[in-house]
Scaffold this motif. Sequence first.
Motif, PDB file in Angstrom:
ATOM      1  N   PHE A 245     -24.631 -36.643  -0.680  1.00  0.00           N
ATOM      2  CA  PHE A 245     -25.299 -37.955  -0.679  1.00  0.00           C
ATOM      3  C   PHE A 245     -25.909 -38.261  -2.040  1.00  0.00           C
ATOM      4  O   PHE A 245     -25.883 -39.411  -2.499  1.00  0.00           O
ATOM      5  CB  PHE A 245     -26.372 -37.998   0.413  1.00  0.00           C
ATOM      6  CG  PHE A 245     -25.843 -38.328   1.779  1.00  0.00           C
ATOM      7  CD1 PHE A 245     -25.408 -39.612   2.088  1.00  0.00           C
ATOM      8  CD2 PHE A 245     -25.782 -37.357   2.770  1.00  0.00           C
ATOM      9  CE1 PHE A 245     -24.923 -39.922   3.362  1.00  0.00           C
ATOM     10  CE2 PHE A 245     -25.295 -37.654   4.035  1.00  0.00           C
ATOM     11  CZ  PHE A 245     -24.862 -38.932   4.340  1.00  0.00           C
ATOM     12  N   ALA A 246     -26.463 -37.231  -2.698  1.00  0.00           N
ATOM     13  CA  ALA A 246     -27.039 -37.443  -4.028  1.00  0.00           C
ATOM     14  C   ALA A 246     -25.968 -37.868  -5.028  1.00  0.00           C
ATOM     15  O   ALA A 246     -26.211 -38.735  -5.889  1.00  0.00           O
ATOM     16  CB  ALA A 246     -27.734 -36.168  -4.510  1.00  0.00           C
ATOM     17  N   MET A 247     -24.768 -37.290  -4.909  1.00  0.00           N
ATOM     18  CA  MET A 247     -23.675 -37.731  -5.782  1.00  0.00           C
ATOM     19  C   MET A 247     -23.248 -39.151  -5.458  1.00  0.00           C
ATOM     20  O   MET A 247     -22.990 -39.959  -6.365  1.00  0.00           O
ATOM     21  CB  MET A 247     -22.482 -36.772  -5.658  1.00  0.00           C
ATOM     22  CG  MET A 247     -22.684 -35.439  -6.360  1.00  0.00           C
ATOM     23  SD  MET A 247     -21.156 -34.469  -6.534  1.00  0.00           S
ATOM     24  CE  MET A 247     -20.914 -33.895  -4.845  1.00  0.00           C
ATOM     25  N   SER A 248     -23.204 -39.484  -4.164  1.00  0.00           N
ATOM     26  CA  SER A 248     -22.784 -40.846  -3.790  1.00  0.00           C
ATOM     27  C   SER A 248     -23.804 -41.884  -4.246  1.00  0.00           C
ATOM     28  O   SER A 248     -23.442 -43.023  -4.554  1.00  0.00           O
ATOM     29  CB  SER A 248     -22.564 -40.939  -2.276  1.00  0.00           C
ATOM     30  OG  SER A 248     -23.780 -40.773  -1.564  1.00  0.00           O
ATOM     31  N   TYR A 249     -25.069 -41.494  -4.342  1.00  0.00           N
ATOM     32  CA  TYR A 249     -26.107 -42.395  -4.858  1.00  0.00           C
ATOM     33  C   TYR A 249     -25.799 -42.789  -6.300  1.00  0.00           C
ATOM     34  O   TYR A 249     -26.140 -43.892  -6.741  1.00  0.00           O
ATOM     35  CB  TYR A 249     -27.466 -41.699  -4.758  1.00  0.00           C
ATOM     36  CG  TYR A 249     -28.638 -42.546  -5.204  1.00  0.00           C
ATOM     37  CD1 TYR A 249     -29.253 -43.418  -4.315  1.00  0.00           C
ATOM     38  CD2 TYR A 249     -29.128 -42.466  -6.505  1.00  0.00           C
ATOM     39  CE1 TYR A 249     -30.332 -44.202  -4.721  1.00  0.00           C
ATOM     40  CE2 TYR A 249     -30.203 -43.241  -6.909  1.00  0.00           C
ATOM     41  CZ  TYR A 249     -30.799 -44.106  -6.022  1.00  0.00           C
ATOM     42  OH  TYR A 249     -31.861 -44.884  -6.426  1.00  0.00           O
ATOM     43  N   LEU A 250     -25.125 -41.883  -7.019  1.00  0.00           N
ATOM     44  CA  LEU A 250     -24.718 -42.169  -8.394  1.00  0.00           C
ATOM     45  C   LEU A 250     -23.270 -42.654  -8.462  1.00  0.00           C
ATOM     46  O   LEU A 250     -22.656 -42.680  -9.528  1.00  0.00           O
ATOM     47  CB  LEU A 250     -24.880 -40.911  -9.260  1.00  0.00           C
ATOM     48  CG  LEU A 250     -26.313 -40.402  -9.431  1.00  0.00           C
ATOM     49  CD1 LEU A 250     -26.336 -39.101 -10.232  1.00  0.00           C
ATOM     50  CD2 LEU A 250     -27.203 -41.446 -10.099  1.00  0.00           C
TER      51      LEU A 250
END
Length: 487
Positions: A245-250
């Motif tokens: 999810f943290a990667m998808s936020y970026l």
Amino acid sequence: MASLLLHLLPLAAMAAQDAFVGVNIGTAVTDMPDPTQVVALLKAQQIRHVRLYDADPAMLTALAGTGIRVTVSVPNQQLLAIGQSNATAANWVARNILTHVPATNITAISVGSEVLTTIPNAAPVLVSALQYIHAALTAARLDSHIKVSTAHSSSIILDSFPPSQAFFNRTWDPIMIPLLKFLQTTGSYLMLNVYPYYDYMQSHDAIPLDYALFRPLPPNKEAVDSNTLLHYTNVFDAVVDAAYFAMSYLNFTNIPIVVTESGWPSKGDSSDPDATLDNANTYNSNLIKHVLNNTGTPKHPGVAVSTYIYELYNEDARTGEVSEKNWGLFDSNGRPIYVLHLTGSGSMLANDTTNQTFCVAKDGADRKMLQAALDWACGPGKVDCSAMVQGAPCYEPDTVAAHASYAFDAYYYKMAMAEGTCDFKGVATITTTDPSHGKCIFPGSNGSNGTFINGTLLAPSSNSTSSVSALKSPDIVPPQLGSIRGV
């Protein structure tokens, strides 16, 4: 649409692959086994993936020809030099990679470890270091076979629960965004160190122990992400999904994750009451089964999350608390710290009693051949045969076959059960029946009171030198057992 499909290909590829479990090999060990002994243990335990914290040439040479897939590392202390010089990076690759491939199956390079959280002064050159290493691999036409990444602490993820609200520490955005672009462009993966033990310890009882250990939870005890309604039954999956999810936020949704470190300490002091043998066994056994089941995570079911267990050996020379020295599956002599519960999870890590084997004399074997093999094992084979002298526990029955069986099994375990070490010119065979009897406990038995030497279990040692001569027959010359590795 074509662009979207292209971006999803890495995860689709991971979903099509079986997950693997590997081990990290740390070397802060007082009596570190030599590389050939380490490799013998890996082969005996059917470990096919390892991660090294450097690119030690002796270790890489010992791994040659084994097929074991190896991740090597650029140590943190070399990062600044490599990140500031393309030539230095090229020299590192030439020296540490090109001299060993293809004989040694190097498949990945971790450029530094937990750089952002341990040596932040090197962070500005981290991406450059990855790019320079990759450029050198490309020049050698190895870029498609050897992936380049860097291992991160999961602490770079903030607000990790619920996973759907997780994001990377924004202080690192100037590093993380180009880093993720590099991983995406090169088809590499995010390396993440995941330690539910520390999450549990730092939660002050907010995280149940069963949730950290993969133990079954009733539905009402499962953690639910209120935004996605995904159910989480363990900390490990929640942390991995938080990274997704943290990667998808970026805006990066196609980069797979490989967990480069995970484990549980087996011993601690009063400040680490849950660092116990039982908890370590439970965590690592459940982790292995969870990974090899290819279930993936709630966010990405069926997508492999390959994982390296921290670690192969207890590192007794590490500084810090007792628990820091006790993450290993084995001690430095090759003795299992605990017997993993892996029934039904394949053949990796054969210290499971369901896969226990012994090396004994073959029924009907020629007596003179047995005697010659026994003489060799107790002589050049350097097996401790003191348990078979008159009056010792394994003297009776006083037959060549019985004594040979004990010596064969001792040698078999001395060589970490490596292929070819239970042959002895055809007079030995492998069995799953424990040949121990009375007070005579064979080296491979769980009931053994023996001692592991250099990765192997041997009978209790004796200072007496009479045991070998007492067992030798002067009219038989020990054969050259060329079929036995290491001879």
